[in-house]
Structure formats: C-alpha cells, structure tokens
Design a protein around this motif. Sequence first.
Motif, PDB file in Angstrom:
ATOM      1  N   TYR A  27       0.896  -1.631   0.076  1.00 22.22           N
ATOM      2  CA  TYR A  27      -0.358   0.358   0.080  1.00 22.22           C
ATOM      3  C   TYR A  27       0.834   1.231  -0.004  1.00 22.22           C
ATOM      4  O   TYR A  27       0.328   2.119  -0.662  1.00 22.22           O
ATOM      5  CB  TYR A  27      -1.518  -0.193   1.251  1.00 22.22           C
ATOM      6  N   GLN A  28       1.758   1.398   0.637  1.00 20.58           N
ATOM      7  CA  GLN A  28       3.036   2.740   1.054  1.00 20.58           C
ATOM      8  C   GLN A  28       3.909   2.616  -0.333  1.00 20.58           C
ATOM      9  O   GLN A  28       3.939   3.670  -0.986  1.00 20.58           O
ATOM     10  CB  GLN A  28       3.262   2.328   2.147  1.00 20.58           C
ATOM     11  N   LEU A  29       3.914   1.519  -0.914  1.00 23.52           N
ATOM     12  CA  LEU A  29       4.802   1.387  -2.252  1.00 23.52           C
ATOM     13  C   LEU A  29       3.893   1.806  -3.053  1.00 23.52           C
ATOM     14  O   LEU A  29       4.140   2.779  -3.751  1.00 23.52           O
ATOM     15  CB  LEU A  29       5.472  -0.014  -3.133  1.00 23.52           C
ATOM     16  N   ARG A  30       3.074   1.796  -3.765  1.00 22.49           N
ATOM     17  CA  ARG A  30       1.842   2.404  -4.582  1.00 22.49           C
ATOM     18  C   ARG A  30       1.016   3.411  -4.508  1.00 22.49           C
ATOM     19  O   ARG A  30       1.350   3.805  -5.648  1.00 22.49           O
ATOM     20  CB  ARG A  30       0.623   1.021  -4.349  1.00 22.49           C
ATOM     21  N   TYR A  31       1.009   3.809  -3.097  1.00 20.16           N
ATOM     22  CA  TYR A  31       0.644   5.139  -2.943  1.00 20.16           C
ATOM     23  C   TYR A  31       1.821   6.438  -2.602  1.00 20.16           C
ATOM     24  O   TYR A  31       1.156   7.517  -2.562  1.00 20.16           O
ATOM     25  CB  TYR A  31      -0.849   5.416  -2.309  1.00 20.16           C
ATOM     26  N   LYS A  32       2.660   6.227  -2.672  1.00 21.58           N
ATOM     27  CA  LYS A  32       3.221   7.080  -1.736  1.00 21.58           C
ATOM     28  C   LYS A  32       4.136   7.927  -3.035  1.00 21.58           C
ATOM     29  O   LYS A  32       4.395   8.907  -2.606  1.00 21.58           O
ATOM     30  CB  LYS A  32       5.237   6.484  -0.561  1.00 21.58           C
ATOM     31  N   GLY A  33       3.829   8.067  -4.378  1.00 24.65           N
ATOM     32  CA  GLY A  33       3.529   8.891  -5.108  1.00 24.65           C
ATOM     33  C   GLY A  33       2.683   9.612  -4.918  1.00 24.65           C
ATOM     34  O   GLY A  33       3.018  10.284  -6.443  1.00 24.65           O
ATOM     35  N   GLY A  36       0.990  14.176  -1.052  1.00 21.30           N
ATOM     36  CA  GLY A  36      -0.430  14.164   0.745  1.00 21.30           C
ATOM     37  C   GLY A  36      -1.261  12.714   0.847  1.00 21.30           C
ATOM     38  O   GLY A  36      -2.394  12.747   1.636  1.00 21.30           O
ATOM     39  N   HIS A  37      -1.043  11.663  -0.124  1.00 21.89           N
ATOM     40  CA  HIS A  37      -1.431  10.890   0.248  1.00 21.89           C
ATOM     41  C   HIS A  37      -1.456  10.132   1.677  1.00 21.89           C
ATOM     42  O   HIS A  37      -0.005   9.864   1.839  1.00 21.89           O
ATOM     43  CB  HIS A  37      -1.273  10.083  -0.877  1.00 21.89           C
ATOM     44  N   PRO A  38      -1.802   9.434   2.038  1.00 21.29           N
ATOM     45  CA  PRO A  38      -1.897   9.094   3.227  1.00 21.29           C
ATOM     46  C   PRO A  38      -0.742   7.462   3.689  1.00 21.29           C
ATOM     47  O   PRO A  38      -0.220   8.046   4.488  1.00 21.29           O
ATOM     48  CB  PRO A  38      -3.181   8.639   4.188  1.00 21.29           C
ATOM     49  N   PHE A  79      10.970  13.830   8.827  1.00 17.21           N
ATOM     50  CA  PHE A  79       9.805  13.377   8.536  1.00 17.21           C
ATOM     51  C   PHE A  79       9.235  13.976   6.925  1.00 17.21           C
ATOM     52  O   PHE A  79       9.108  13.735   5.654  1.00 17.21           O
ATOM     53  CB  PHE A  79       8.945  14.068   8.973  1.00 17.21           C
ATOM     54  N   VAL A  80       9.439  15.906   7.057  1.00 15.37           N
ATOM     55  CA  VAL A  80       9.983  16.990   5.333  1.00 15.37           C
ATOM     56  C   VAL A  80      10.142  16.162   4.618  1.00 15.37           C
ATOM     57  O   VAL A  80      10.057  16.125   3.100  1.00 15.37           O
ATOM     58  CB  VAL A  80       9.733  17.800   6.110  1.00 15.37           C
ATOM     59  N   LEU A  81      11.680  15.618   4.785  1.00 15.01           N
ATOM     60  CA  LEU A  81      12.856  15.658   3.915  1.00 15.01           C
ATOM     61  C   LEU A  81      12.487  13.937   3.547  1.00 15.01           C
ATOM     62  O   LEU A  81      12.396  13.474   2.308  1.00 15.01           O
ATOM     63  CB  LEU A  81      13.958  15.151   4.597  1.00 15.01           C
ATOM     64  N   HIS A  82      12.228  12.772   4.439  1.00  9.16           N
ATOM     65  CA  HIS A  82      11.667  11.585   3.611  1.00  9.16           C
ATOM     66  C   HIS A  82      10.574  11.881   2.736  1.00  9.16           C
ATOM     67  O   HIS A  82      10.861  10.752   1.868  1.00  9.16           O
ATOM     68  CB  HIS A  82      11.857  10.702   4.568  1.00  9.16           C
ATOM     69  N   TYR A  83       9.772  12.290   3.221  1.00  8.65           N
ATOM     70  CA  TYR A  83       8.489  11.801   2.362  1.00  8.65           C
ATOM     71  C   TYR A  83       8.823  13.093   0.973  1.00  8.65           C
ATOM     72  O   TYR A  83       8.837  12.106  -0.357  1.00  8.65           O
ATOM     73  CB  TYR A  83       7.201  12.601   2.950  1.00  8.65           C
ATOM     74  N   HIS A  84       9.675  14.145   1.356  1.00 11.36           N
ATOM     75  CA  HIS A  84       9.311  14.727  -0.236  1.00 11.36           C
ATOM     76  C   HIS A  84      11.091  14.001  -1.701  1.00 11.36           C
ATOM     77  O   HIS A  84      10.125  13.811  -2.651  1.00 11.36           O
ATOM     78  CB  HIS A  84      10.017  16.060  -0.190  1.00 11.36           C
ATOM     79  N   ILE A  85      11.701  13.392  -0.319  1.00 12.88           N
ATOM     80  CA  ILE A  85      12.566  12.076  -1.395  1.00 12.88           C
ATOM     81  C   ILE A  85      12.095  10.803  -2.322  1.00 12.88           C
ATOM     82  O   ILE A  85      12.236  11.070  -3.079  1.00 12.88           O
ATOM     83  CB  ILE A  85      13.821  12.032  -0.381  1.00 12.88           C
ATOM     84  N   GLU A  90       9.971   8.348  -6.754  1.00 10.70           N
ATOM     85  CA  GLU A  90       8.654   7.933  -7.276  1.00 10.70           C
ATOM     86  C   GLU A  90       8.201   8.728  -8.964  1.00 10.70           C
ATOM     87  O   GLU A  90       7.445   8.152  -9.571  1.00 10.70           O
ATOM     88  CB  GLU A  90       7.066   8.146  -6.440  1.00 10.70           C
ATOM     89  N   GLN A  91       8.092  10.297  -9.017  1.00 12.03           N
ATOM     90  CA  GLN A  91       7.871  11.103 -10.678  1.00 12.03           C
ATOM     91  C   GLN A  91       8.566  10.502 -11.277  1.00 12.03           C
ATOM     92  O   GLN A  91       8.365  10.895 -11.890  1.00 12.03           O
ATOM     93  CB  GLN A  91       7.879  12.678  -9.633  1.00 12.03           C
TER      94      GLN A  91
END
Length: 129
Positions: A27-33, A36-38, A79-85, A90-91
Amino acid sequence: MIDVALLTLLLLQVKHFVCDFVTQTPYQLRYKGIYGHPAGLVHAGLHVIGSAIVLLALKVAVPLPAQFTLLGVLLAAEFVLHYHIDWGKEQVVKPLAEGQGMAYWAIFGFDQLLHQATYVGIAYVLFRV
C-alpha cells in the motif's frame, strides 16, 4: 563522542533498512508517489518513530529541555525530507519501473544516498552542539 556518533549513524541505517525494506507495505509502495496521500505520510511517519526510538535510546548528550526541542526539530525535518525524497523519486521512476534498467537503479541509489545524507546531517547537528 565519535563512538556514539558512529553508533547513531549505524542504528539510523538499520532503522532505515527495516522501515524501507522489511516493514514497508505494498500500500505504501503503491501510493506514496501521490502527493499528500496517507500512504506516504504514514511511511515517513514510521521512519520518524524509528529515528525517535534510536535517538532517545542513545540518550543524546544535550541538556534536557534543549534536547527535546532539538530532537523535535530534527525529527520534523526528517519527516519533511523523507516524504519529499520518496515522493520525488516516485515522480521520476514511475515511467522507468517497467524495465528497471540502469536509469531506474541509478535513481533508486540516489534516493538511498539522500536518505543516508539526512542521517549524516542529523548526527552532525547532534554531535556538533
């Protein structure tokens, strides 16, 4: 002090391995790209929880009131860095994921390099204070 700094880096790397390669869900792998997705928020949050456990277990040698403020700032930054990296990776890799050729692995490796650089930054701030 250098021993504690190196131990901190090692434990943050172990934490990273566990959060990225052992416990990360499909789930995390599929949608972290999706911005704002949970799924991506949860993934970054689990990294921060793991880092908090590591840093609190090591009893970082900063005076107590400042320690919690400093740890809070470092964990928020992680948190901010990990999320955006992860989101940024993914993009770039979505179109490449099919073949998983050289470009895919170079981007994947760069993603991991950025995460490890984050941990070096955390250790630098903690042990420079």
